[in-house]
Design an enzyme around this catalytic site. Structure first.
Site, PDB file in Angstrom:
ATOM      1  N   LYS A 115      36.451  32.328  42.600  1.00 28.30           N
ATOM      2  CA  LYS A 115      36.061  32.722  43.779  1.00 28.30           C
ATOM      3  C   LYS A 115      36.772  32.391  45.091  1.00 28.30           C
ATOM      4  O   LYS A 115      37.092  33.015  45.848  1.00 28.30           O
ATOM      5  CB  LYS A 115      34.499  32.611  44.211  1.00 28.30           C
ATOM      6  CG  LYS A 115      33.658  33.376  43.322  1.00 28.30           C
ATOM      7  CD  LYS A 115      32.370  32.916  43.233  1.00 28.30           C
ATOM      8  CE  LYS A 115      31.454  33.869  42.621  1.00 28.30           C
ATOM      9  NZ  LYS A 115      30.163  33.326  42.204  1.00 28.30           N
ATOM     10  N   LYS A 198      37.360  44.325  35.690  1.00 24.42           N
ATOM     11  CA  LYS A 198      35.949  44.273  35.429  1.00 24.42           C
ATOM     12  C   LYS A 198      35.084  44.774  36.613  1.00 24.42           C
ATOM     13  O   LYS A 198      35.490  44.677  37.656  1.00 24.42           O
ATOM     14  CB  LYS A 198      35.754  42.667  35.106  1.00 24.42           C
ATOM     15  CG  LYS A 198      34.197  42.356  35.242  1.00 24.42           C
ATOM     16  CD  LYS A 198      33.988  40.617  35.193  1.00 24.42           C
ATOM     17  CE  LYS A 198      32.517  40.426  35.675  1.00 24.42           C
ATOM     18  NZ  LYS A 198      32.026  39.213  35.946  1.00 24.42           N
ATOM     19  N   LYS A 201      30.934  43.296  42.122  1.00 26.93           N
ATOM     20  CA  LYS A 201      30.673  43.391  43.466  1.00 26.93           C
ATOM     21  C   LYS A 201      31.833  42.761  44.311  1.00 26.93           C
ATOM     22  O   LYS A 201      31.950  43.418  45.420  1.00 26.93           O
ATOM     23  CB  LYS A 201      29.178  42.421  43.823  1.00 26.93           C
ATOM     24  CG  LYS A 201      27.856  42.971  43.370  1.00 26.93           C
ATOM     25  CD  LYS A 201      26.979  42.140  43.643  1.00 26.93           C
ATOM     26  CE  LYS A 201      25.805  42.043  42.693  1.00 26.93           C
ATOM     27  NZ  LYS A 201      25.778  40.796  42.038  1.00 26.93           N
TER      28      LYS A 201
END
Ligand code: ADP
Length: 332
Positions: A115, A198, A201
């Protein structure tokens, strides 16, 4: 403490519209399991705050997740569906766990590193995410956690914390917290997104479970394929469109489409139309149910309220043992 019957727990983040990767990787299993097991499913709005600081959006996404579960077949008489923030004691347990967690273990977190690499701010919430996740699992005495492959490492942290808590404050013979197991269904492949990565969101490459009509068509038509000409034979196993078709099709349709790919004279446009038809059909009933639920916000509130009550009740039992074991005196 005897751990006879499995307790299923899982959280789902309300950080955006749920997509078909979430459905095949998580929701489908949650729905399948909740009728025959003690199960707690929570909408992890505290977790979503690690990346979302928009109160209106958080509120909306949280209610959307509840609607999605109910529309897809979650039966509130069989198990508990609730908001993470309706059981604030998870933060107390998370605090106790922070004191047992080496910083170096969190620094190795794959999902934290991913992230941050994607440009998300490295706030302490994001860093500590797996610890709150462990509290979520263990506060309901969870023993089975249905997750995708990508979540295995986080479950490992929950297992370590349960073991460490028991070793520090209890004994192996009389553990306070059961050690949870990941529950990874073998046929759950990673669902590819519109661009072939993949579906996620955070990549903006998703198809929403409840997308329909023109919006759905536009997305399906934009799925990336290679440039093999229409008349040439194609390999279904390397095609993103076929990877999605196989999730929605019955055996016969899947074989028919795979044969058409191999024979040639069948273009990606044909395959996309097939996929569009399959998706529209697959979620047709759920779509209707969702529209009906949207007109009954009080019912949805009641489901969440009752789920929260059950969650707090179970959490209170576990926390009493945890506090006692850790030496946290309570005077009320
Ligand atoms: P996202 O990457 O969209 O933010 P989450 O990390 O919130 O999704 O994942 C929620 C659940 O859905 C997890 O159990 C995860 O394993 C599953 N999941 C998410 N994306 C996919 C995918 N593309 N294929 C299969 N499962 C997925």
């Amino acid at each position: 403490m005897a751990d006879s019957k499995p307790v299923i727990v899982s959280g789902i983040q309300p950080s955006g519209i749920l997509h078909i990767g979430n459905y095949f990787g998580a929701l489908r299993q949650h729905i399948a399991l909740h009728k025959s097991h003690e199960a707690y499913y929570f909408i992890v709005n505290y977790h979503a705050m690690t990346t979302l600081h928009d109160a209106t959006a958080l509120r909306q996404y949280s209610l959307d997740v509840a609607l999605d579960y109910l529309a897809l077949g979650f039966d509130p008489d069989k198990a508990a569906l609730f908001l993470q923030s309706d059981v604030p004691a998870v933060n107390e347990l998370a605090w106790i766990f922070y004191t047992l967690t080496p910083v170096s273990q969190l620094e190795k977190g794959v999902s934290y590193k991913d992230k941050v690499a994607q440009g998300l701010s490295a706030n302490a919430g994001l860093f500590n995410y797996p610890v709150l996740q462990a509290a979520d699992i263990l506060i309901y005495g969870g023993t089975r956690v249905p997750v995708g492959q990508d979540q295995k490492q986080n479950i490992e942290i929950s297992r370590n914390l349960a073991q460490k808590f028991n070793a520090t404050f209890a004994s192996e013979e009389r553990p306070v917290l059961p050690v949870p197991e990941p529950y990874i269904l073998d046929d759950v492949a990673v669902v590819p997104g519109l661009d072939g990565r993949k579906m996620s969101k955070s990549y903006g490459n998703t198809i929403g479970i409840f997308d329909e009509g023109k919006a759905l068509k536009k997305k399906v038509m934009s799925i990336v394929t290679d440039s093999t000409p229409l008349e040439a034979p194609k390999d279904p196993d390397t095609c993103n469109v076929f990877a999605l078709i196989r999730l929605f099709a019955d055996d016969e349709t899947r074989e028919r489409v795979a044969d058409a790919y191999r024979a040639g004279g069948y273009g990606f446009g044909h395959a996309k139309k097939e996929l569009l038809g399959l998706m529209t059909e697959y979620f047709a009933e759920a779509r209707e149910r969702r529209k009906d639920l949207e007109t009954r916000p009080d019912f949805v509130q009641d489901v969440l309220r009752e789920g929260g009550r059950r969650g707090r009740e179970k959490a209170a039992e576990v926390m009493e043992r945890v506090r006692e074991a850790a030496g946290l005196i309570r005077t009320h």
